[in-house]
Scaffold this motif. Structure first.
Motif, short mmCIF file in Angstrom:
data_model
loop_
_atom_site.label_atom_id
_atom_site.label_comp_id
_atom_site.label_asym_id
_atom_site.label_seq_id
_atom_site.Cartn_x
_atom_site.Cartn_y
_atom_site.Cartn_z
N LEU A 33 32.76 -13.38 53.00
CA LEU A 33 32.58 -13.38 54.45
C LEU A 33 33.28 -14.56 55.10
N ILE A 34 33.25 -15.72 54.46
CA ILE A 34 33.99 -16.87 54.98
C ILE A 34 35.48 -16.53 55.08
N LEU A 35 36.03 -15.96 54.02
CA LEU A 35 37.45 -15.62 54.00
C LEU A 35 37.80 -14.56 55.04
N ILE A 36 36.96 -13.54 55.16
CA ILE A 36 37.21 -12.49 56.15
C ILE A 36 37.11 -13.07 57.57
N GLY A 37 36.13 -13.95 57.78
CA GLY A 37 36.01 -14.61 59.08
C GLY A 37 37.25 -15.41 59.41
N GLU A 38 37.79 -16.12 58.43
CA GLU A 38 39.02 -16.88 58.64
C GLU A 38 40.19 -15.95 58.96
N ALA A 39 40.30 -14.87 58.21
CA ALA A 39 41.40 -13.91 58.43
C ALA A 39 41.33 -13.33 59.84
N ILE A 40 40.12 -13.01 60.30
CA ILE A 40 39.96 -12.46 61.65
C ILE A 40 40.26 -13.53 62.69
N PHE A 41 39.68 -14.71 62.54
CA PHE A 41 39.88 -15.78 63.52
C PHE A 41 41.36 -16.10 63.69
N PHE A 42 42.08 -16.22 62.58
CA PHE A 42 43.49 -16.58 62.63
C PHE A 42 44.41 -15.37 62.72
N ALA A 43 43.82 -14.16 62.82
CA ALA A 43 44.59 -12.92 62.90
C ALA A 43 45.69 -12.93 61.84
N SER A 44 45.28 -13.20 60.60
CA SER A 44 46.25 -13.40 59.53
C SER A 44 46.16 -12.30 58.49
N PHE A 45 47.21 -11.50 58.41
CA PHE A 45 47.29 -10.47 57.39
C PHE A 45 47.40 -11.13 56.00
N ARG A 46 48.09 -12.27 55.93
CA ARG A 46 48.21 -12.98 54.65
C ARG A 46 46.83 -13.42 54.13
N LEU A 47 45.98 -13.91 55.02
CA LEU A 47 44.62 -14.28 54.60
C LEU A 47 43.81 -13.06 54.19
N LEU A 48 44.02 -11.96 54.87
CA LEU A 48 43.32 -10.73 54.50
C LEU A 48 43.75 -10.26 53.11
N MET A 49 45.04 -10.34 52.83
CA MET A 49 45.53 -9.97 51.49
C MET A 49 44.99 -10.93 50.43
N TYR A 50 44.97 -12.20 50.75
CA TYR A 50 44.40 -13.20 49.84
C TYR A 50 42.93 -12.88 49.57
N SER A 51 42.19 -12.48 50.60
CA SER A 51 40.78 -12.11 50.45
C SER A 51 40.63 -10.96 49.46
N GLY A 52 41.51 -9.98 49.56
CA GLY A 52 41.47 -8.86 48.61
C GLY A 52 41.73 -9.30 47.18
N ILE A 53 42.66 -10.22 47.01
CA ILE A 53 42.96 -10.75 45.67
C ILE A 53 41.75 -11.52 45.14
N VAL A 54 41.14 -12.33 46.00
CA VAL A 54 39.97 -13.11 45.59
C VAL A 54 38.82 -12.18 45.20
#
Length: 157
Positions: free
Chosen positions: A101-122
């Motif tokens: 949830l922390i990672l998804i929150g970061e991905a949403i806040f920063f509107a970052s597809f790269r963070l979303l992909m990283y979240s999937g890998i994690v």
């Protein structure tokens, strides 16, 4: 008690701190100032809310590990008792849910597809770690108590 607190602090910084803090920073560091200079939009608030829920869950779990389990979140310094109270009544792995949830929150806040992909890998790495390392260790360490717990409570949510 001081030793247990310091060990938990160390492993919190080392593990979730690196996975949900340091690595995401390196992924988006070139865009942070640009994103923070924009006016807040609805998705910023949503990202903050999801992040805050994830942080609360993660800190709750670390506390349960120390108080109930008499250990830390790290496999290098595991709990001495099986933790089944608090959020562990509803999922066997709430700490991983919190970090996700922390990672998804970061991905949403920063509107970052790269963070979303990283979240999937994690999440994939968490799943493999839980299945092939953590669950066998818990079965070995806690035997029938863990087997019964596993029957009652789901791996995720």
């Amino acid at each position: 008690m001081t030793s247990l607190f310091l060990r938990n602090l160390f492993f919190t910084i080392l593990q979730p701190g690196v996975v949900a803090g340091l690595v995401p920073y390196f992924i988006i560091r070139d865009k942070i100032s640009e994103i923070l200079s924009l006016p807040f939009a609805w998705f910023h608030f949503l990202g903050i809310l999801i992040f805050a829920i994830g942080l609360f869950i993660t800190l709750h779990c670390i506390t349960r590990f120390a108080i109930d389990g008499k250990g830390t979140l790290s496999p290098a310094d595991p709990t001495k008792k099986l933790v089944i109270r608090g959020l562990y009544k509803y999922t066997r792995n709430p700490m991983y849910v919190g970090v996700m949830l922390i990672l998804i929150g970061e991905a949403i806040f920063f509107a970052s597809f790269r963070l979303l992909m990283y979240s999937g890998i994690v999440f994939s790495a968490f799943t493999l770690f839980v299945i092939y390392f953590e669950e066998p260790r818990l079965k070995r360490d806690f035997g029938e108590e863990y087997a019964e717990y596993r029957k009652r409570v789901r791996r995720w949510i």
